[in-house]
Scaffold this motif. Structure first.
Motif, PDB file in Angstrom:
ATOM      1  N   LEU A 113       0.831  -1.210   0.000  1.00 65.18           N
ATOM      2  CA  LEU A 113       0.000   0.000   0.000  1.00 65.18           C
ATOM      3  C   LEU A 113       0.864   1.258   0.000  1.00 65.18           C
ATOM      4  O   LEU A 113       0.556   2.244  -0.687  1.00 65.18           O
ATOM      5  CB  LEU A 113      -0.933  -0.007   1.209  1.00 65.18           C
ATOM      6  N   LEU A 116       2.204   1.956  -3.366  1.00 57.67           N
ATOM      7  CA  LEU A 116       1.159   2.441  -4.265  1.00 57.67           C
ATOM      8  C   LEU A 116       0.613   3.805  -3.847  1.00 57.67           C
ATOM      9  O   LEU A 116      -0.323   4.314  -4.462  1.00 57.67           O
ATOM     10  CB  LEU A 116       0.003   1.428  -4.299  1.00 57.67           C
ATOM     11  N   GLU A 118      -1.119   4.543  -1.297  1.00 57.12           N
ATOM     12  CA  GLU A 118      -2.492   4.382  -0.835  1.00 57.12           C
ATOM     13  C   GLU A 118      -2.572   4.679   0.666  1.00 57.12           C
ATOM     14  O   GLU A 118      -1.608   4.488   1.407  1.00 57.12           O
ATOM     15  CB  GLU A 118      -2.976   2.951  -1.084  1.00 57.12           C
ATOM     16  N   ASN A 120      -3.235   4.176   4.502  1.00 58.16           N
ATOM     17  CA  ASN A 120      -2.862   2.988   5.256  1.00 58.16           C
ATOM     18  C   ASN A 120      -3.244   3.156   6.729  1.00 58.16           C
ATOM     19  O   ASN A 120      -2.382   3.227   7.609  1.00 58.16           O
ATOM     20  CB  ASN A 120      -1.355   2.762   5.115  1.00 58.16           C
ATOM     21  N   LYS A 129      -7.145  -5.090   4.689  1.00 57.24           N
ATOM     22  CA  LYS A 129      -5.943  -4.703   3.933  1.00 57.24           C
ATOM     23  C   LYS A 129      -5.715  -5.660   2.768  1.00 57.24           C
ATOM     24  O   LYS A 129      -5.427  -5.247   1.638  1.00 57.24           O
ATOM     25  CB  LYS A 129      -4.714  -4.698   4.847  1.00 57.24           C
ATOM     26  N   ARG A 132      -8.156  -5.087  -0.001  1.00 55.87           N
ATOM     27  CA  ARG A 132      -7.905  -3.831  -0.710  1.00 55.87           C
ATOM     28  C   ARG A 132      -6.665  -3.960  -1.607  1.00 55.87           C
ATOM     29  O   ARG A 132      -6.659  -3.466  -2.747  1.00 55.87           O
ATOM     30  CB  ARG A 132      -7.734  -2.694   0.301  1.00 55.87           C
ATOM     31  N   ILE A 136      -6.834  -3.488  -5.696  1.00 53.48           N
ATOM     32  CA  ILE A 136      -6.034  -2.462  -6.385  1.00 53.48           C
ATOM     33  C   ILE A 136      -5.133  -3.105  -7.431  1.00 53.48           C
ATOM     34  O   ILE A 136      -5.060  -2.647  -8.581  1.00 53.48           O
ATOM     35  CB  ILE A 136      -5.199  -1.654  -5.374  1.00 53.48           C
TER      36      ILE A 136
END
Length: 296
Positions: A113, A116, A118, A120, A129, A132, A136
Motif C-alpha cells: 500500500l 502504491l 495508498e 494505510n 488490507k 484492498r 487495487i
C-alpha cells in the motif's frame, strides 16, 4: 587513438578537472556480465508469461553486495510505471517492495500500500488490507511482484514464517502473476520447506566471482569506465588476483575498491591503478571489517 583504453563516455570525462572526474567515478553504474544478462532475459520471459492458475516464480539469490540490487534496478528501469491517461488506472508492470523486517502479514500489505501511495490506516484489519491490496493490484495491469530482502520473511517463529509464505502463495494465486524474491541463501532454504512453493520458485544464483575468463572481461569493463589517463591492465596479473583477494569475490566490493583506487590514482597523479594504488586507497576488505566488528 588517445585514451583507447576507455569507453567514449569515460574518454569524454578524462580531461575534466580532477574533482569532476572523481564525482563521475562515484556515480552508480551498470556493468553487464553473462550471468546478470541471463537473469535479465529470464525476468523478461517471466513478465510476459501466459496467465495460468499457478504462475512460475523466481528467487534471485546472492551474497550481500554481489550485484542483486543493481540487476533489479536495471530491470525496473526498463519497465517503469505508466500513468495510462486513457485507461481506468495506472499501469504497473513491476511492483517492487522491500520485505518488512519480520514475517508479518500486515507488514507485507502495508509495504504494498505504501508503494502504491495508498492510505494505510492503522485501525484497518488485516483482512480488509488484504482485500484492498488484491482489488487495487487487479486494476493496474500488474506484470509481477518483486520482493527485495525476502529472507526477512524467514526470521522469527516458525508459525509466522509459514504465515508469511502463505501470503506469497495467496497473492500469486489470487492475482495470477509471478512473485520474484530477491535475497540470500536463507530464502532458498525457507522456501524449500514448503513443497508447493519449492515447486514454483526457481532459484537464480549470482555466485561469488572466481579467477576465470569472465572475471577478466569484467575487469576490462571496469577499466573502460574509470576515466584515468593511463591504462591499468586490470585484467592481467597481479592486479586481477589482488582485486579478487581484497574484495572477497563480490562485484559490489570490487566496484568499491576500484572506485577508491581510481580516485586515489587521480589525487596522487599516478593516473592508473596499480597494486600499490589498491593497497594505498584506504579500502578495508570485508574480512577485516568482520574482524574489527568481532572485537567490539
Amino acid at each position: 587513438m588517445k585514451y583507447s583504453h576507455l569507453s567514449d563516455t569515460a574518454a569524454s570525462k578524462v580531461e575534466l578537472p580532477d574533482q569532476e572526474r572523481i564525482q563521475h567515478i562515484k556515480k552508480p553504474r551498470w556493468i553487464g556480465y553473462s550471468r546478470a544478462k541471463d537473469i535479465l532475459e529470464k525476468l523478461e520471459d517471466l513478465l510476459v508469461h501466459p496467465v495460468q492458475p499457478r504462475m512460475p516464480n523466481m528467487l534471485i539469490v546472492g551474497e550481500t553486495n554481489n550485484g542483486k540490487t543493481m540487476l533489479v534496478e536495471k530491470f525496473r528501469e526498463r519497465h517503469p510505471a505508466s500513468e495510462n491517461p486513457n485507461g481506468e488506472a495506472v499501469k504497473i508492470p513491476v511492483l517492487y517492495i522491500q520485505a518488512p523486517p519480520g514475517p508479518d502479514e500486515r507488514g507485507i500489505y502495508n509495504a504494498i500500500l505504501n508503494r502504491l501511495f495508498e492510505a494505510n490506516p492503522r485501525s484497518e484489519s488485516v483482512d480488509a488490507k488484504r482485500d484492498r491490496v488484491v482489488a487495487i493490484l487487479k486494476r493496474v495491469s500488474l506484470g509481477f511482484v518483486m520482493i527485495d530482502e525476502i529472507h526477512h520473511l524467514m526470521a522469527g517463529a516458525y508459525v509466522k514464517q509459514r504465515n508469511a509464505l502463505n501470503v506469497l502463495k495467496y497473492l500469486g494465486n489470487e492475482l495470477r502473476v509471478p512473485i520474484v524474491g530477491i535475497g540470500t541463501a536463507e530464502a532458498v532454504r525457507a522456501v524449500q520447506t514448503d513443497p508447493q512453493l519449492a515447486n514454483r520458485f526457481t532459484p537464480e544464483v549470482l555466485p561469488k566471482w572466481t579467477r576465470n575468463a569472465e572475471l577478466a572481461r569484467l575487469m576490462s569493463s571496469f577499466e573502460r569506465v574509470l576515466p584515468l589517463k593511463e591504462a591499468s591492465q586490470l585484467s592481467a596479473s597481479p592486479l586481477i588476483d589482488r582485486v579478487l583477494d581484497m574484495s572477497s569475490g563480490t562485484i559490489g566490493e570490487m566496484s568499491t575498491l576500484l572506485n577508491m583506487a581510481a580516485i586515489h590514482a587521480i589525487k596522487t597523479g599516478e593516473e592508473r591503478i596499480t597494486v600499490s594504488t589498491l593497497e594505498g586507497c584506504q579500502y578495508v576488505p570485508p574480512a577485516q571489517r568482520k574482524q574489527a566488528a568481532a572485537l567490539m
